[in-house]
Design a protein around this motif. Structure first.
Motif, PDB file in Angstrom:
ATOM      1  N   THR A 154       2.441  11.297   2.109  1.00 42.15           N
ATOM      2  CA  THR A 154       1.118  10.674   2.016  1.00 42.15           C
ATOM      3  C   THR A 154       1.165   9.228   2.481  1.00 42.15           C
ATOM      4  N   ALA A 155       2.255   8.516   2.154  1.00 39.00           N
ATOM      5  CA  ALA A 155       2.408   7.136   2.628  1.00 39.00           C
ATOM      6  C   ALA A 155       2.471   7.085   4.151  1.00 39.00           C
TER       7      ALA A 155
ATOM      8  N   ILE B 241       0.832  -1.204   0.000  1.00 35.39           N
ATOM      9  CA  ILE B 241       0.000   0.000   0.000  1.00 35.39           C
ATOM     10  C   ILE B 241       0.868   1.256   0.000  1.00 35.39           C
ATOM     11  N   SER B 242       1.878   1.286   0.852  1.00 37.07           N
ATOM     12  CA  SER B 242       2.727   2.477   0.936  1.00 37.07           C
ATOM     13  C   SER B 242       3.453   2.721  -0.395  1.00 37.07           C
TER      14      SER B 242
ATOM     15  N   SER C  38       2.376   1.839  -3.453  1.00 38.76           N
ATOM     16  CA  SER C  38       1.394   2.324  -4.422  1.00 38.76           C
ATOM     17  C   SER C  38       1.035   3.782  -4.176  1.00 38.76           C
ATOM     18  N   VAL C  39       0.810   4.124  -2.910  1.00 33.12           N
ATOM     19  CA  VAL C  39       0.412   5.492  -2.565  1.00 33.12           C
ATOM     20  C   VAL C  39       1.528   6.481  -2.876  1.00 33.12           C
TER      21      VAL C  39
ATOM     22  N   SER D 234       1.945   6.865  -6.693  1.00 32.79           N
ATOM     23  CA  SER D 234       0.791   7.529  -7.315  1.00 32.79           C
ATOM     24  C   SER D 234       0.774   9.030  -7.018  1.00 32.79           C
ATOM     25  N   VAL D 235       1.014   9.397  -5.774  1.00 32.44           N
ATOM     26  CA  VAL D 235       0.989  10.817  -5.407  1.00 32.44           C
ATOM     27  C   VAL D 235       2.150  11.557  -6.049  1.00 32.44           C
TER      28      VAL D 235
ATOM     29  N   VAL E  18      -0.960   7.337   5.489  1.00 31.97           N
ATOM     30  CA  VAL E  18      -1.667   6.051   5.434  1.00 31.97           C
ATOM     31  C   VAL E  18      -1.320   5.206   6.653  1.00 31.97           C
TER      32      VAL E  18
END
Length: 445
Positions: free
Chosen positions: A415-416, A384-385, A387-388, A391-392, A419
């Motif tokens: 942003t990660a 998840i971290s 991908s985030v 993406s950002v 999360v």
């Protein structure tokens, strides 16, 4: 291992996808087989299975260190993951069967957690030193003498224990379905950042994992001697402990991966320097674990887990303020002090909860559940971290192509870290709702 990857890639001429296979091959067998490894130890003898796992780990480490082609390294790493999947839950089960519930087991689990935290940091530091001085092969070869010593000491220091009465009814169908389900799940998670969370491959793997898990549940309700007796999930503390451990695993590796990227790619730290930044967190994790052990009798499990998860949230919030011009003392050290103490306390409390009330003949199963929950959390957290952050950073760059790439990357990493705050908040809610405030079987003497 991570610190040796660049040297390993250059020496063996491995493309990026093969490097990823070296990492994911271990993760697949480790994450997919822990539950089975713990239950097999219950049936065949925990000390015997642990020693067998040690032998396999030593042999596979030797082959890794001597690997002459990428294919040999890939295969040996998968076997190494299999050995670790046998060793990890079995070692925890041996702690459970050696120390009865109460203060003695609490102390043993505090030491266990402290050793785990120390080993994680020591691995990063020693791996960097060995790679720089002796080459990447030494990262694997150093395991061999350690394994030999442990194989000699284990029969002398650890008593044998097992549940041999169930051996003749080994649940083969359950073992195959739950193992295949976990392997598909881990593979989907670790490859999702590259393939895309919405890609047909990722969705197909997740659906396949869910179908196999449902089939596993059906099998467990019908066989005479199930691999995982479903009644074990009636233990509220076991369920609560595993749920919180899953969320803590999400937060931990969901923080560590972007932290390594921030220190090396933004601040320009070497791999060894980046590893050193986690040393403070490890020390605080050990202190947090022992603080939990010292206060669990007085306060109970829930308050310790709640305080621990709040500290994880606080440390993660501090990391959301990192900047391109930041530094260790201003942005990393305060967060590591708080985050580390929280991980140690929360992990200790949840591990006790997840192992409380479990019958001795199912100690390996319970330990396998603990390790599986935490490892799955780690894998999901990294995925998840990653991908985030990507993406950002990509979105920021597209919005302003002239902007400094490091600024865009730092925005993604911030942003990660945010999360991670969410993951720790899930752990907090689970601790408040599922863990007991005081449990007589945990704190009694």
């Amino acid at each position: 291992m991570l610190t040796a990857v660049p040297s390993m890639q250059a020496d063996l001429g491995m493309p990026v996808e093969v490097v990823q296979g070296v990492l994911t091959g271990y993760a697949l067998t480790f994450g997919g087989l822990m539950l089975l490894g713990g239950r097999v130890a219950d049936l065949l003898g925990r000390r015997r299975v642990f020693v067998a796992g040690l032998a396999l780990f030593g042999l596979s480490s030797l082959v890794c260190g001597l690997a002459w082609t990428p294919a040999v390294l890939l295969a040996a790493r998968a076997v190494q993951g299999l050995a670790a999947a046998v060793m990890a839950p079995t070692a925890l089960a041996l702690v459970m069967t050696t120390f009865p519930e109460g203060p003695e087991r609490n102390k043993a689990l505090a030491v266990w957690g402290g050793l785990g935290g120390f080993g994680a940091t020591a691995g990063l530091l020693i791996g960097g030193l060995l790679t720089a001085s002796l080459g990447w092969e030494s990262v694997f070869l150093i395991n061999v003498p350690v394994v030999v010593v442990l194989m000699v000491l284990c029969p002398l220091l650890v008593r044998e224990s097992s549940d041999r009465g169930s051996l003749r009814n080994l649940d083969v169908g359950g073992a195959l379905t739950v193992t295949a389900s976990l392997v598909l799940l881990v593979f989907a998670i670790v490859t999702a950042p590259e393939a895309g969370w919405g890609s047909p491959r990722t969705i197909g793997l997740l659906i396949g994992s869910a179908v196999l898990l449902a089939l596993f549940v059906v099998i467990e309700t019908r066989v005479a001697s199930p691999l995982v007796p479903l009644r074990i999930f009636r233990l509220r503390t076991l369920v609560g402990g595993n749920v919180v451990l899953l969320a803590v695993g999400l937060a931990l590796d969901g923080m560590l991966f972007p932290l390594m990227l921030y220190t090396q790619q933004v601040l320009g730290y070497s791999p060894l320097q980046a590893g050193l930044t986690t040393a403070v967190m490890t020390v605080m994790s050990i202190l947090g674990s022992f603080a939990g052990q010292a206060t669990v009798t007085r306060f109970g499990l829930r308050p310790i887990a709640v305080v621990g998860t709040l500290l994880i949230i606080g440390g993660s919030l501090l990391l959301t303020g990192v900047t391109v011009g930041g530094g260790f003392a201003t942005h990393i050290l305060p967060a590591m002090l708080i985050f580390g103490a929280g991980v140690g306390a929360a992990f200790f409390a949840c591990q006790i909860a997840a192992l409380t009330g479990v019958r001795e003949d199912e100690s390996g199963l319970a330990a396998g559940l603990v390790d599986t929950s935490f490892h799955l959390g780690n894998a999901v957290g990294i995925a998840i971290s990653t991908s985030v952050a990507v993406s950002v950073a990509t979105a920021v760059h597209l919005a302003n192509p002239a902007a400094d790439p490091l600024v865009a990357q730092t925005d993604g990493l911030r942003t990660a870290f945010a999360v991670t705050v969410g993951s720790a908040s899930i752990a907090l809610i689970a601790a408040l709702t599922l863990l007991p405030g005081r449990t007589a079987t945990v704190v009694s003497s």
